[in-house]
Design an enzyme around this catalytic site. Structure first.
Site, PDB file in Angstrom:
ATOM      1  N   ARG A  40      -0.195   4.044   8.925  1.00 50.11           N
ATOM      2  CA  ARG A  40       1.014   4.623   9.505  1.00 50.11           C
ATOM      3  C   ARG A  40       1.022   6.152   9.518  1.00 50.11           C
ATOM      4  NH1 ARG A  40       4.962   0.149   6.791  1.00 50.11           N
ATOM      5  NH2 ARG A  40       3.021  -0.818   6.226  1.00 50.11           N
ATOM      6  N   PRO A  55       2.541   2.639  -2.376  1.00 50.62           N
ATOM      7  CA  PRO A  55       2.132   3.451  -3.514  1.00 50.62           C
ATOM      8  C   PRO A  55       3.285   4.214  -4.152  1.00 50.62           C
ATOM      9  CG  PRO A  55       1.346   4.418  -1.466  1.00 50.62           C
ATOM     10  CD  PRO A  55       2.007   3.132  -1.115  1.00 50.62           C
ATOM     11  N   GLU A  56       3.646   3.825  -5.348  1.00 55.37           N
ATOM     12  CA  GLU A  56       4.537   4.612  -6.182  1.00 55.37           C
ATOM     13  C   GLU A  56       3.686   5.112  -7.348  1.00 55.37           C
ATOM     14  OE1 GLU A  56       8.314   2.580  -6.831  1.00 55.37           O
ATOM     15  OE2 GLU A  56       8.063   1.463  -4.987  1.00 55.37           O
ATOM     16  N   HIS A 111      -8.227   3.008  10.964  1.00 52.40           N
ATOM     17  CA  HIS A 111      -7.294   4.114  10.766  1.00 52.40           C
ATOM     18  C   HIS A 111      -7.880   5.189   9.858  1.00 52.40           C
ATOM     19  CE1 HIS A 111      -4.198   1.989  12.939  1.00 52.40           C
ATOM     20  NE2 HIS A 111      -4.449   0.916  12.219  1.00 52.40           N
TER      21      HIS A 111
END
Length: 288
Positions: free
Chosen positions: A119, A2-3, A99
DNA sequence: CGTAGATCCTGTTAGC
DNA sequence: TGCTAACAGGATCTAC
């Protein structure tokens, strides 16, 4: 990853699906996702429950929900997706993702908001906002090229004041925000500049061109719903973007440069990978 | 203050 | 085939 364009796609999803609703329940799994909320997960939950969501805002890669708190003080739920964070609008009762770190329930009993992050580089925190509506941890982040008050000439000057490599300067979110590894490589390829050139040695027009390309390539990616190639990034409905089909340099090592046909090279830089065309983007003298 | 490098994390892939 | 190592990288922290 994601930018800016990917985060903006998520912001739009939040504006559509979450704004106007009131939080009536929240659950946080583990402490890591709220590590930026120093008072801990229970305090975060206590502050969220009872709050109305007024709108969804963004600066660079930072995202936040503007809250109408019960006590009337302006506040925000700040969300950073990190590398692998996702916000999903899910049916209540849908099986928990592996997650899943947090979920929010709403007064209307409709679909809930889930934060899923493989992460856990991303996170959530409750923050006070200043009189311009900017939350505390976002205050040091520079305006991004999509901000109505973005000052391109000021950014050109700020970048040219740096003695470091131009790619490092582009990735510095305190100079200009929203640009990450993918769009930095794409902007530099479009401009025909190698990322290891020292920022201060580039001319004003060259720096202007690089920034213009960064803005342009992110606008194109946004039009296509963001970039995704490993299913880690999805919008709030779980659908991926398609911009990865339009990348010219990033991840294209060995493939012909779309402009001159020379094989795109991949180099290590700043503990990351950088991609460039050996012919269109010659390396500065003195670099190995 | 500017600069450079290390660090967090885990699923996937490359290589032996 | 099965194991280990490398890899992905945004933001922050430390050291100088």
């Amino acid at each position: 990853m994601p930018e800016l364009p990917e985060v903006e796609v998520v912001r739009r999803g939040l504006a559509e699906h979450v704004a106007g609703r009131t939080v009536t329940g929240a659950e946080v799994f583990g402490a890591r996702v709220t590590r930026r909320h120093l008072a801990g997960p229970q305090d975060l939950i206590d502050r969220l429950v009872g709050s109305g969501v007024a709108s969804a805002a963004r600066r660079g890669k930072y995202l936040w929900l503007v809250l109408d708190s019960p006590d009337g003080h302006p506040a925000a739920l700040v969300i950073h997706l990190g590398m692998s964070g996702q916000l999903l609008v899910s049916d209540p009762g849908a099986p928990y993702e592996k997650h899943l770190h947090a979920r929010l329930e709403f007064a209307d009993g409709g679909r809930e908001l889930r934060f899923v992050d493989q992460r856990t580089f991303g996170g959530l925190s409750w923050e006070e906002v200043d009189d311009e509506g900017i939350p505390d941890p976002v205050r040091h982040i520079a305006r991004d090229p999509f901000d109505p008050r973005y000052d391109a000439e000021a950014v050109v000057a700020a970048l040219r004041a740096r003695r470091s490599a131009v790619k490092r300067a582009l990735l510095d979110q305190t100079l200009v925000s929203g640009i990450g590894n993918i769009y930095a490589d794409e902007a530099l390829w479009r401009a025909g500049v190698h990322g290891e050139r020292v920022a201060a040695t580039l001319s004003r027009p060259t720096m202007r061109r690089i920034l213009g390309h960064a803005h342009e390539v992110m606008a194109e990616a946004l039009d296509q719903g963001g970039t995704s190639f490993d299913a880690l990034y999805v919008n709030v409905n779980g659908a991926s973007g398609y911009f990865d089909r339009s990348l010219s340099a990033y991840g294209q090592q060995g493939r012909p440069c779309p402009r001159c046909g020379t094989a795109i090279r991949r180099e290590s830089f700043m503990n990351r990978s950088s991609h460039s065309c050996p012919r269109c983007q010659p390396k500065p003298a003195g670099t190995a």
